[in-house]
Design an enzyme around this catalytic site. Structure first.
Site, PDB file in Angstrom:
ATOM      1  N   TYR A  86      38.650 -24.832 -28.588  1.00  9.22           N
ATOM      2  CA  TYR A  86      37.463 -24.375 -27.843  1.00  9.22           C
ATOM      3  C   TYR A  86      36.744 -23.369 -28.737  1.00  9.22           C
ATOM      4  CZ  TYR A  86      35.054 -22.724 -23.555  1.00  9.22           C
ATOM      5  OH  TYR A  86      34.131 -22.385 -22.605  1.00  9.22           O
ATOM      6  N   ARG A 139      21.842 -28.214 -26.615  1.00 13.13           N
ATOM      7  CA  ARG A 139      22.058 -26.762 -26.830  1.00 13.13           C
ATOM      8  C   ARG A 139      23.561 -26.535 -26.847  1.00 13.13           C
ATOM      9  NH1 ARG A 139      25.211 -23.543 -24.788  1.00 13.13           N
ATOM     10  NH2 ARG A 139      24.424 -22.909 -22.768  1.00 13.13           N
ATOM     11  N   LYS A 157      36.153 -28.893 -23.571  1.00 13.05           N
ATOM     12  CA  LYS A 157      36.178 -28.378 -22.183  1.00 13.05           C
ATOM     13  C   LYS A 157      37.188 -29.163 -21.350  1.00 13.05           C
ATOM     14  CE  LYS A 157      32.470 -25.435 -21.990  1.00 13.05           C
ATOM     15  NZ  LYS A 157      32.303 -24.157 -21.301  1.00 13.05           N
ATOM     16  N   GLU A 228      26.947 -29.820 -19.098  1.00 13.66           N
ATOM     17  CA  GLU A 228      27.304 -28.833 -20.117  1.00 13.66           C
ATOM     18  C   GLU A 228      26.307 -28.844 -21.263  1.00 13.66           C
ATOM     19  OE1 GLU A 228      30.305 -26.950 -19.630  1.00 13.66           O
ATOM     20  OE2 GLU A 228      29.296 -25.743 -21.140  1.00 13.66           O
ATOM     21  N   ASP A 229      25.857 -27.678 -21.617  1.00 12.35           N
ATOM     22  CA  ASP A 229      25.068 -27.467 -22.834  1.00 12.35           C
ATOM     23  C   ASP A 229      23.846 -28.383 -22.957  1.00 12.35           C
ATOM     24  OD1 ASP A 229      26.938 -25.538 -23.199  1.00 12.35           O
ATOM     25  OD2 ASP A 229      27.628 -26.197 -25.160  1.00 12.35           O
ATOM     26  N   ASP A 251      27.830 -25.916 -15.642  1.00 11.44           N
ATOM     27  CA  ASP A 251      28.760 -24.885 -16.100  1.00 11.44           C
ATOM     28  C   ASP A 251      28.028 -23.687 -16.706  1.00 11.44           C
ATOM     29  OD1 ASP A 251      31.265 -23.804 -16.787  1.00 11.44           O
ATOM     30  OD2 ASP A 251      31.120 -24.635 -18.802  1.00 11.44           O
ATOM     31  N   ASP A 252      26.969 -23.922 -17.447  1.00 14.32           N
ATOM     32  CA  ASP A 252      26.289 -22.823 -18.141  1.00 14.32           C
ATOM     33  C   ASP A 252      25.533 -21.921 -17.171  1.00 14.32           C
ATOM     34  OD1 ASP A 252      26.888 -23.561 -20.971  1.00 14.32           O
ATOM     35  OD2 ASP A 252      26.004 -25.415 -20.249  1.00 14.32           O
ATOM     36  N   ALA A 288      21.889 -19.504 -19.244  1.00 17.43           N
ATOM     37  CA  ALA A 288      23.010 -18.620 -18.969  1.00 17.43           C
ATOM     38  C   ALA A 288      22.498 -17.278 -18.424  1.00 17.43           C
ATOM     39  CB  ALA A 288      23.839 -18.435 -20.229  1.00 17.43           C
ATOM     40  N   ASN A 401      28.176 -17.480 -27.736  1.00 20.96           N
ATOM     41  CA  ASN A 401      29.182 -18.225 -28.495  1.00 20.96           C
ATOM     42  C   ASN A 401      28.526 -19.000 -29.620  1.00 20.96           C
ATOM     43  OD1 ASN A 401      31.379 -17.585 -26.724  1.00 20.96           O
ATOM     44  ND2 ASN A 401      30.503 -19.010 -25.252  1.00 20.96           N
ATOM     45  N   ASN A 449      34.344 -15.712 -20.407  1.00 22.54           N
ATOM     46  CA  ASN A 449      33.956 -17.094 -20.706  1.00 22.54           C
ATOM     47  C   ASN A 449      34.181 -17.951 -19.470  1.00 22.54           C
ATOM     48  OD1 ASN A 449      34.362 -19.954 -21.686  1.00 22.54           O
ATOM     49  ND2 ASN A 449      33.790 -18.953 -23.595  1.00 22.54           N
TER      50      ASN A 449
HETATM   51  N1  LIG Z   1      30.330 -16.649 -22.343  1.00 23.10           N
HETATM   52  C1  LIG Z   1      30.095 -17.779 -21.728  1.00 23.10           C
HETATM   53  O1  LIG Z   1      30.892 -18.254 -20.908  1.00 23.10           O
HETATM   54  C2  LIG Z   1      28.830 -18.500 -21.998  1.00 23.10           C
HETATM   55  C3  LIG Z   1      28.036 -18.188 -23.064  1.00 23.10           C
HETATM   56  N2  LIG Z   1      26.886 -18.881 -23.285  1.00 23.10           N
HETATM   57  C4  LIG Z   1      26.139 -18.549 -24.484  1.00 23.10           C
HETATM   58  O2  LIG Z   1      24.895 -18.028 -24.132  1.00 23.10           O
HETATM   59  C5  LIG Z   1      23.987 -18.252 -25.181  1.00 23.10           C
HETATM   60  C6  LIG Z   1      22.656 -18.658 -24.600  1.00 23.10           C
HETATM   61  O3  LIG Z   1      22.753 -19.855 -23.876  1.00 23.10           O
HETATM   62  P1  LIG Z   1      21.493 -20.406 -23.047  1.00 23.10           P
HETATM   63  O4  LIG Z   1      21.045 -19.394 -22.070  1.00 23.10           O
HETATM   64  O5  LIG Z   1      21.808 -21.727 -22.507  1.00 23.10           O
HETATM   65  O6  LIG Z   1      20.451 -20.549 -24.245  1.00 23.10           O
HETATM   66  P2  LIG Z   1      18.895 -20.559 -24.206  1.00 23.10           P
HETATM   67  O7  LIG Z   1      18.441 -21.001 -25.545  1.00 23.10           O
HETATM   68  O8  LIG Z   1      18.412 -21.263 -23.016  1.00 23.10           O
HETATM   69  O9  LIG Z   1      18.509 -19.033 -24.012  1.00 23.10           O
HETATM   70  C7  LIG Z   1      18.515 -18.081 -24.998  1.00 23.10           C
HETATM   71  C8  LIG Z   1      17.636 -16.935 -24.563  1.00 23.10           C
HETATM   72  O10 LIG Z   1      17.766 -15.889 -25.486  1.00 23.10           O
HETATM   73  C9  LIG Z   1      16.473 -15.457 -25.899  1.00 23.10           C
HETATM   74  N3  LIG Z   1      16.602 -14.956 -27.258  1.00 23.10           N
HETATM   75  C10 LIG Z   1      16.957 -15.616 -28.368  1.00 23.10           C
HETATM   76  N4  LIG Z   1      16.970 -14.794 -29.426  1.00 23.10           N
HETATM   77  C11 LIG Z   1      16.612 -13.603 -28.964  1.00 23.10           C
HETATM   78  C12 LIG Z   1      16.415 -12.337 -29.568  1.00 23.10           C
HETATM   79  N5  LIG Z   1      16.604 -12.144 -30.855  1.00 23.10           N
HETATM   80  N6  LIG Z   1      16.031 -11.320 -28.782  1.00 23.10           N
HETATM   81  C13 LIG Z   1      15.836 -11.494 -27.468  1.00 23.10           C
HETATM   82  N7  LIG Z   1      16.013 -12.657 -26.841  1.00 23.10           N
HETATM   83  C14 LIG Z   1      16.378 -13.687 -27.591  1.00 23.10           C
HETATM   84  C15 LIG Z   1      15.593 -16.677 -25.770  1.00 23.10           C
HETATM   85  O11 LIG Z   1      14.237 -16.306 -25.644  1.00 23.10           O
HETATM   86  C16 LIG Z   1      16.148 -17.279 -24.492  1.00 23.10           C
HETATM   87  O12 LIG Z   1      15.595 -16.669 -23.370  1.00 23.10           O
HETATM   88  C17 LIG Z   1      24.640 -19.288 -26.097  1.00 23.10           C
HETATM   89  O13 LIG Z   1      25.115 -18.658 -27.255  1.00 23.10           O
HETATM   90  C18 LIG Z   1      25.824 -19.772 -25.312  1.00 23.10           C
HETATM   91  O14 LIG Z   1      26.916 -20.100 -26.131  1.00 23.10           O
HETATM   92  C19 LIG Z   1      26.455 -19.864 -22.448  1.00 23.10           C
HETATM   93  C20 LIG Z   1      27.207 -20.227 -21.376  1.00 23.10           C
HETATM   94  C21 LIG Z   1      28.480 -19.601 -21.110  1.00 23.10           C
HETATM   95  C1  LIG Z   2      31.005 -21.284 -22.981  1.00 18.28           C
HETATM   96  C2  LIG Z   2      29.847 -22.130 -22.848  1.00 18.28           C
HETATM   97  O1  LIG Z   2      29.762 -22.914 -21.920  1.00 18.28           O
HETATM   98  C3  LIG Z   2      28.785 -22.018 -23.789  1.00 18.28           C
HETATM   99  O2  LIG Z   2      28.816 -21.171 -24.671  1.00 18.28           O
HETATM  100  O3  LIG Z   2      27.842 -22.816 -23.672  1.00 18.28           O
HETATM  101 MG   LIG Z   3      28.301 -24.346 -22.252  1.00 17.57          MG
END
Ligand SMILES: NC(=O)C1=CN([C@@H]2O[C@H](COP(=O)(O)OP(=O)(O)OC[C@H]3O[C@@H](n4cnc5c(N)ncnc54)[C@H](O)[C@@H]3O)[C@@H](O)[C@H]2O)C=CC1
Ligand SMILES: CC(=O)C(=O)O
Ligand SMILES: [Mg+2]
Length: 554
Positions: A86, A139, A157, A228-229, A251-252, A288, A401, A449
Site C-alpha cells: 500500500y 488521480r 486496497k 477509488e482515486d 473512499d476518498d 479529500a 500520499n 489513512n
Molecule cells: N490520508 C488519506 O487517507 C487520504 C489521502 N488523500 C490524499 O489527498 C491528496 C489530495 O487528494 P484529492 O483531494 O483527491 O486531490 P485533488 O487534486 O482533488 O485536490 C487537491 C487540492 O489541493 C489543492 N492544492 C494543490 N497544490 C496546492 C498548493 N500548493 N497549495 C494549496 N493548495 C493546493 C488543489 O487546488 C486542490 O484543491 C492526495 O495526495 C491523496 O493521496 C486522499 C484520500 C485519502
Molecule cells: C489513501 C487514499 O485513498 C489516497 O491517497 O487516495
Molecule cells: Mg484514494
C-alpha cells in the site's frame, strides 16, 4: 493414475499423509514446516531485498504462489509490510506498472469495450465477488493521472480488505476503467499497457461509467463497489449519481472523511482546546479536503451546532488562496459549499496570510504537494494555539500520499512545535526520538489513512446485506474507530489504534456499520437474526463477524 493436486496453498505444511493422498510426494521439499518457519523465510527474503519495489515484487509473487502465507505475513507484520503493498510503495509500483507487469491481477476494461462489459465481468475467474474497488486511474494518490497504471491501487486496497477485514481473497475484484490518460509520460512509453489516447471528454466517461455500474449490478448484484482515486469532479459526480441506486461508496470522499473525523475526535481531546473553540484551516479543497470538511461539519451539527455555525469553523485553501465567494474565479461546484463570505472583499493568497487571519487550532493538508507546511507555517500555527492559553497543542495532519507528497514530515512537525504537535499523516512516518540533556524522548506519529475504515465499511455492508451504503453507515464508522483504541494506545497519546491492530478496529467498525444499516432500514438480513442480536448484544454480533472472516492457517 490419480493426478497430483497442485493446489499448494499450504506450502510446506502438508503432512506426509496429505502429501501421499494428494500425490504431492517429491513435488515439494521433504521438510514439514509450521507457519512460523515459513513466515521466517519469507521475512528474510523481504528484509534482504534492496528496494521497496523488489520487496513488493517478492510479495506479489508470494500472493500468487501461496496466498495463505502472503496474508498470514501481512496480518502478522502489518506495520512492516503494509507500506509495501500500500502507500507509499504502491505509488512507485503504479508509476512503473507497465514495466513491472508480468501477469494480470485485475479486470482491465477499456472504453473501447463498452459493448462487452458484462462479458468481461463474467470472465473474472472467481465466483460472486463481494467487494470491488474500481478506479479510472485519473488521480492516483497524489501522483496525478496514471491511466491504466493506477490499477495498483485497487489491487493494493483489496489486499487490505483481506488483511484488515478478512474478506476472502477470491471474493475481491480489482477493476481499472481505461478512458485514456492525460499522462504524457505514459502516452510516450512504448510499454504502456493502456489506451494510447488522450482521456476522452467527461460526458463520454460518465456514459461509460453508467454502463459499467449497470452491468456490475446486473452481473454481481450482491457486490459492494468502492470508488477509488477518480479525479475530484468525477468523484463527487459519481457518488451523487449512484449512491441511491447501487451499493457503493467513495473512499476518498467518505472513507477519508470518516477516518479524519475519528482522528479529530481523539486529537481535540488531547489538544486542550475545547471543541467549540477549534478553528480549522484545510490546505487542499479537492475530493479529500471537501469530503473531510463535510464529515466534520456533520460531527459539529450532531453536537448541536447549526449547519452555518459548523461550516463557519472551516477555512479551505487551494492553489489560488482562501476559497471565498468573491475571489473572482469560477469555483468548482464542490468548493462552493465552503466558500467564505466574511473576508470583506480581501483575498488571502498564501497559507501564512490565512493563518494570520484565522488563527487556527488545526491545520489539515490534502494538497498532494510536498512541503507546503513550511517551518513558518507550522510555527505560526503553534503560535496561534499558544496564544489561547498554556498547555494547548496544535493539531497538524499532513495527509497527502505517498510520502513524497506529504505536506511536512513528522520530524519537522515535532521540531517546529517543540514536541507539542498532535500529528497524523496519510503514509506512515517512523517514531522520532530526541535527546534532551541526559534522557531521550520518543514521539509517536499516527497514520490518518482511510485503511482504518474502508475495510470495515465494506465488510459491514456485505455482512448486513445492505442494499445501500448510507451516510449514517459512514458516520458510524468514524465514531466506532474513535472508540476502538486500547488503554496502551490512549496512554501513548495516540489518536488511532496502532496499525498492527487494524484488524481489531475493522471488526468494531464493521459491527457498528451493520447496526447502522439496520437502523437505516437498508439491511436485508432476516428480521429474526437482528432480534436475536438485539437480545444477545455486541458480543453475539462480533462472534458472527469473526466466524465469517478469513484467517489464513498454514
Ligand atoms: N490520508 C488519506 O487517507 C487520504 C489521502 N488523500 C490524499 O489527498 C491528496 C489530495 O487528494 P484529492 O483531494 O483527491 O486531490 P485533488 O487534486 O482533488 O485536490 C487537491 C487540492 O489541493 C489543492 N492544492 C494543490 N497544490 C496546492 C498548493 N500548493 N497549495 C494549496 N493548495 C493546493 C488543489 O487546488 C486542490 O484543491 C492526495 O495526495 C491523496 O493521496 C486522499 C484520500 C485519502
Ligand atoms: C489513501 C487514499 O485513498 C489516497 O491517497 O487516495
Ligand atoms: Mg484514494
Amino acid at each position: 493414475m490419480a493426478t497430483a493436486d497442485l493446489s499448494y496453498r499450504q506450502g510446506l505444511s502438508f503432512t506426509p499423509e496429505q502429501r501421499i493422498s494428494k500425490n504431492l510426494t517429491g513435488l515439494i521439499p521433504h521438510v514439514m514446516e509450521d507457519s512460523k518457519k515459513q513466515c521466517e523465510r519469507a521475512l528474510k527474503m523481504i528484509r534482504t531485498r534492496q528496494t521497496g519495489i523488489d520487496k513488493y515484487l517478492y510479495l506479489s509473487t508470494l500472493k500468487r504462489e501461496n496466498v495463505d502465507l502472503f496474508y498470514r505475513l501481512l496480518i502478522d507484520h502489518a506495520k512492516e509490510l503494509m507500506p509495501l503493498v500500500y502507500t507509499p510503495t504502491i505509488g512507485d509500483v503504479c508509476l512503473q506498472y507497465s514495466t513491472l507487469y508480468t501477469r494480470p491481477e485485475a479486470l482491465y476494461i477499456s472504453i473501447k469495450q463498452r459493448k462487452s462489459i458484462r462479458t468481461i465481468l463474467r470472465n473474472w475467474p472467481y465466483a460472486n465477488p463481494e467487494i470491488c474497488v474500481v478506479t479510472d486511474g485519473s488521480r492516483i494518490l497524489g501522483l496525478g493521472d496514471l491511466g491504466v497504471n493506477g490499477v495498483g491501487i485497487p489491487i493494493g486496497k483489496l489486499a487490505l480488505y483481506t488483511a484488515a477485514a478478512g474478506i476472502r481473497p477470491e471474493k475481491t475484484l480489482p477493476i481499472v476503467l481505461d478512458c485514456g490518460t492525460a499522462n504524457e509520460t505514459n502516452l510516450k512509453d512504448p510499454l504502456y499497457l493502456g489506451l494510447r489516447a488522450k482521456r476522452v471528454p467527461v460526458p463520454e466517461q460518465q456514459a461509460f461509467m453508467d454502463e459499467f455500474m449497470e452491468a456490475a449490478a446486473d452481473v454481481y448484484p450482491d457486490m459492494v463497489v468502492q470508488f477509488e482515486d477518480f479525479e475530484s469532479e468525477k468523484a463527487f459526480n459519481y457518488l451523487d449519481r449512484y449512491r441511491n441506486k447501487y451499493k457503493c461508496f467513495n473512499d476518498d470522499i467518505q472513507g477519508t472523511g470518516a477516518v479524519v473525523l475519528a482522528g479529530y475526535i481523539g486529537a481535540v481531546n488531547l489538544s486542550g482546546v475545547p471543541i467549540e473553540e477549534q478553528r480549522l484551516v484545510f490546505m487542499g479543497a479537492g475530493s479529500a479536503g471537501v469530503g473531510v470538511a463535510k464529515q466534520l461539519v456533520e460531527y459539529y451539527t450532531k453536537r448541536g451546532l447549526s449547519e452555518q455555525a459548523a461550516k463557519d469553523k472551516f477555512w479551505l485553501v487551494d492553489t489560488k488562496g482562501l476559497v471565498t465567494k468573491d475571489r473572482g474565479d469560477k469555483l468548482a461546484d464542490h468548493k462552493k459549499y465552503f466558500a467564505r463570505t466574511d473576508n470583506n472583499g480581501h483575498q488571502f493568497r498564501t497559507l501564512e496570510e490565512v493563518i494570520e487571519y484565522v488563527k487556527p487550532t488545526a491545520l489539515v493538508g490534502l494538497t498532494a504537494t510536498f512541503g507546503v507546511f513550511t517551518e513558518s507555517v507550522v510555527r505560526a500555527l503553534k503560535a496561534s494555539v499558544d496564544a489561547g492559553g498554556l498547555g494547548r497543542r496544535p493539531i497538524l495532519f499532513p495527509l497527502s500520499n505517498p510520502l513524497s507528497k506529504a505536506e511536512c514530515t513528522f520530524e519537522q512537525a515535532v521540531t517546529w512545535t517543540d514536541g507539542t504537535v498532535i500529528f497524523a499523516s496519510g503514509s506512515p512516518f517512523s517514531q522520532f526520538t530526541v535527546k534532551v540533556s541526559d534522557h531521550a524522548v520518543t514521539y509517536y506519529p499516527n497514520q490518518g489513512n482511510n485503511v482504518y475504515v474502508f475495510p470495515g465499511i465494506g465488510l459491514g455492508a456485505i455482512l448486513a446485506k445492505a442494499s445501500r451504503v448510507t451516510d449514517n453507515m459512514i458516520y458510524t464508522s468514524a465514531a466506532a474507530l474513535a472508540g476502538s483504541l486500547n488503554a496502551d494506545e490512549i496512554h501513548k497519546g495516540l489518536i488511532y489504534p496502532r496499525i498492527e491492530r487494524v484488524r481489531d478496529a475493522s471488526i468494531i467498525v464493521a459491527r457498528e456499520v451493520m447496526k447502522a444499516a439496520r437502523r437505516d432500514g437498508v439491511s436485508q438480513l432476516a428480521e429474526e437474526q437482528w432480534l436475536e442480536w438485539e437480545e444477545w448484544g455486541d458480543l453475539a454480533l462480533d462472534k458472527y463477524i469473526k466466524a465469517r472472516i478469513y484467517d489464513p492457517q498454514l
